[in-house]
Design a protein around this motif. Structure first.
Motif, short mmCIF file in Angstrom:
data_model
loop_
_atom_site.label_atom_id
_atom_site.label_comp_id
_atom_site.label_asym_id
_atom_site.label_seq_id
_atom_site.Cartn_x
_atom_site.Cartn_y
_atom_site.Cartn_z
N TYR A 7 34.38 51.73 16.78
CA TYR A 7 33.61 51.94 15.55
C TYR A 7 32.23 52.52 15.91
O TYR A 7 31.22 51.85 15.77
CB TYR A 7 33.48 50.62 14.81
CG TYR A 7 34.83 49.97 14.58
CD1 TYR A 7 35.59 50.28 13.46
CD2 TYR A 7 35.35 49.08 15.52
CE1 TYR A 7 36.83 49.72 13.26
CE2 TYR A 7 36.61 48.50 15.32
CZ TYR A 7 37.34 48.82 14.20
OH TYR A 7 38.57 48.27 14.01
N TRP B 131 30.46 54.79 14.42
CA TRP B 131 29.62 55.22 13.31
C TRP B 131 29.38 54.04 12.38
O TRP B 131 30.16 53.79 11.45
CB TRP B 131 30.27 56.37 12.56
CG TRP B 131 30.56 57.53 13.44
CD1 TRP B 131 29.65 58.43 13.93
CD2 TRP B 131 31.83 57.92 13.96
NE1 TRP B 131 30.29 59.35 14.72
CE2 TRP B 131 31.62 59.06 14.75
CE3 TRP B 131 33.12 57.42 13.84
CZ2 TRP B 131 32.65 59.71 15.43
CZ3 TRP B 131 34.15 58.05 14.51
CH2 TRP B 131 33.91 59.19 15.29
N SER B 132 28.28 53.36 12.57
CA SER B 132 28.01 52.16 11.79
C SER B 132 27.74 52.46 10.32
O SER B 132 27.91 51.60 9.47
CB SER B 132 26.84 51.39 12.39
OG SER B 132 25.68 52.20 12.44
N LYS B 133 27.33 53.70 10.01
CA LYS B 133 27.00 54.04 8.62
C LYS B 133 28.24 54.22 7.74
O LYS B 133 28.16 54.11 6.53
CB LYS B 133 26.15 55.31 8.57
CG LYS B 133 26.86 56.57 9.06
CD LYS B 133 25.94 57.78 8.96
CE LYS B 133 26.46 58.98 9.64
NZ LYS B 133 27.64 59.60 9.21
N ASP B 134 29.39 54.50 8.36
CA ASP B 134 30.63 54.71 7.61
C ASP B 134 31.62 53.60 7.94
O ASP B 134 31.61 53.04 9.03
CB ASP B 134 31.29 56.04 8.00
CG ASP B 134 30.65 57.24 7.34
OD1 ASP B 134 29.97 57.06 6.32
OD2 ASP B 134 30.84 58.35 7.85
N ILE C 51 31.67 61.63 21.79
CA ILE C 51 31.30 60.96 20.55
C ILE C 51 29.84 60.54 20.65
O ILE C 51 29.52 59.46 21.12
CB ILE C 51 32.21 59.75 20.28
CG1 ILE C 51 33.68 60.14 20.35
CG2 ILE C 51 31.87 59.10 18.95
CD1 ILE C 51 34.12 61.20 19.37
N GLU C 52 28.97 61.46 20.26
CA GLU C 52 27.52 61.26 20.25
C GLU C 52 27.06 60.42 21.43
O GLU C 52 27.36 60.72 22.56
CB GLU C 52 27.07 60.69 18.90
CG GLU C 52 27.20 61.69 17.77
CD GLU C 52 27.97 61.12 16.59
OE1 GLU C 52 28.15 59.91 16.50
OE2 GLU C 52 28.40 61.91 15.75
N TYR D 65 28.05 57.49 22.16
CA TYR D 65 29.02 56.40 22.35
C TYR D 65 29.79 56.54 23.66
O TYR D 65 29.66 55.73 24.56
CB TYR D 65 29.97 56.33 21.16
CG TYR D 65 31.00 55.25 21.31
CD1 TYR D 65 30.66 53.93 21.13
CD2 TYR D 65 32.30 55.56 21.68
CE1 TYR D 65 31.59 52.92 21.31
CE2 TYR D 65 33.24 54.57 21.86
CZ TYR D 65 32.89 53.25 21.68
OH TYR D 65 33.81 52.26 21.86
N GLN E 260 34.40 61.53 3.44
CA GLN E 260 34.55 61.24 4.87
C GLN E 260 35.46 62.27 5.53
O GLN E 260 35.17 62.74 6.63
CB GLN E 260 35.13 59.84 5.08
CG GLN E 260 34.19 58.72 4.76
CD GLN E 260 34.89 57.37 4.76
OE1 GLN E 260 36.07 57.26 4.39
NE2 GLN E 260 34.16 56.34 5.17
N TYR F 84 33.59 65.47 6.14
CA TYR F 84 32.59 65.31 7.19
C TYR F 84 33.23 65.30 8.59
O TYR F 84 32.80 66.03 9.49
CB TYR F 84 31.80 64.01 6.98
CG TYR F 84 30.84 63.72 8.10
CD1 TYR F 84 29.61 64.37 8.17
CD2 TYR F 84 31.16 62.83 9.11
CE1 TYR F 84 28.72 64.13 9.21
CE2 TYR F 84 30.29 62.58 10.16
CZ TYR F 84 29.08 63.23 10.21
OH TYR F 84 28.22 63.00 11.25
N TYR F 85 34.27 64.48 8.78
CA TYR F 85 34.88 64.36 10.11
C TYR F 85 35.74 65.57 10.47
O TYR F 85 35.84 65.94 11.63
CB TYR F 85 35.64 63.04 10.24
CG TYR F 85 34.67 61.88 10.28
CD1 TYR F 85 33.91 61.63 11.41
CD2 TYR F 85 34.44 61.09 9.15
CE1 TYR F 85 32.97 60.62 11.44
CE2 TYR F 85 33.51 60.07 9.17
CZ TYR F 85 32.78 59.84 10.32
OH TYR F 85 31.84 58.84 10.34
#
Length: 105
Positions: free
Chosen positions: A6, A8-11, A32-33, A35, A59, A62-63
């Motif tokens: 997980y 992306w804590s915002k989604d 992944i950024e 991560y 979503q 975006y992804y």
């Protein structure tokens, strides 16, 4: 074995991937950024509570945009460096790498 992460804590989304992709030597796929680097195939899904679910339309857009273009991973003296490229660039570079590994020019 598969695992859900997980990053992306915002989604309310999960990235589901091979739990031992790097250990198994699967090809690096995406950075992944801040991560991690994901090796092998993966998918993104939504989650609600403890259940996976479909992504919302927002979503999905975006992804899909985030992961549309492939990434190359270039070795450097300080580690690997991810580089986004177009599908045509990726195909050409992979063909060149394959030819170089076979000793062709």
């Amino acid at each position: 074995y598969m695992r859900a992460v997980y990053p992306w804590s915002k989604d309310n989304v999960a990235l589901v991937c091979n739990d031992s992709g790097k250990v198994d030597g699967l090809p690096l796929n995406r950075c992944i950024e801040d991560y991690d680097v994901i090796a092998g195939n993966f998918f993104i899904c939504g989650f609600s509570g403890e259940e996976f679910c479909s992504l919302t339309d927002k979503q999905f857009r975006y992804y899909e945009k985030l992961f549309r273009d492939p990434e190359l991973f270039l070795p450097t003296p300080i580690g690997i460096m991810p580089m986004k490229c177009t599908p045509d660039q990726y195909k050409r570079l992979m063909q060149e790498r394959s030819a170089a590994n076979r000793g062709e020019r």
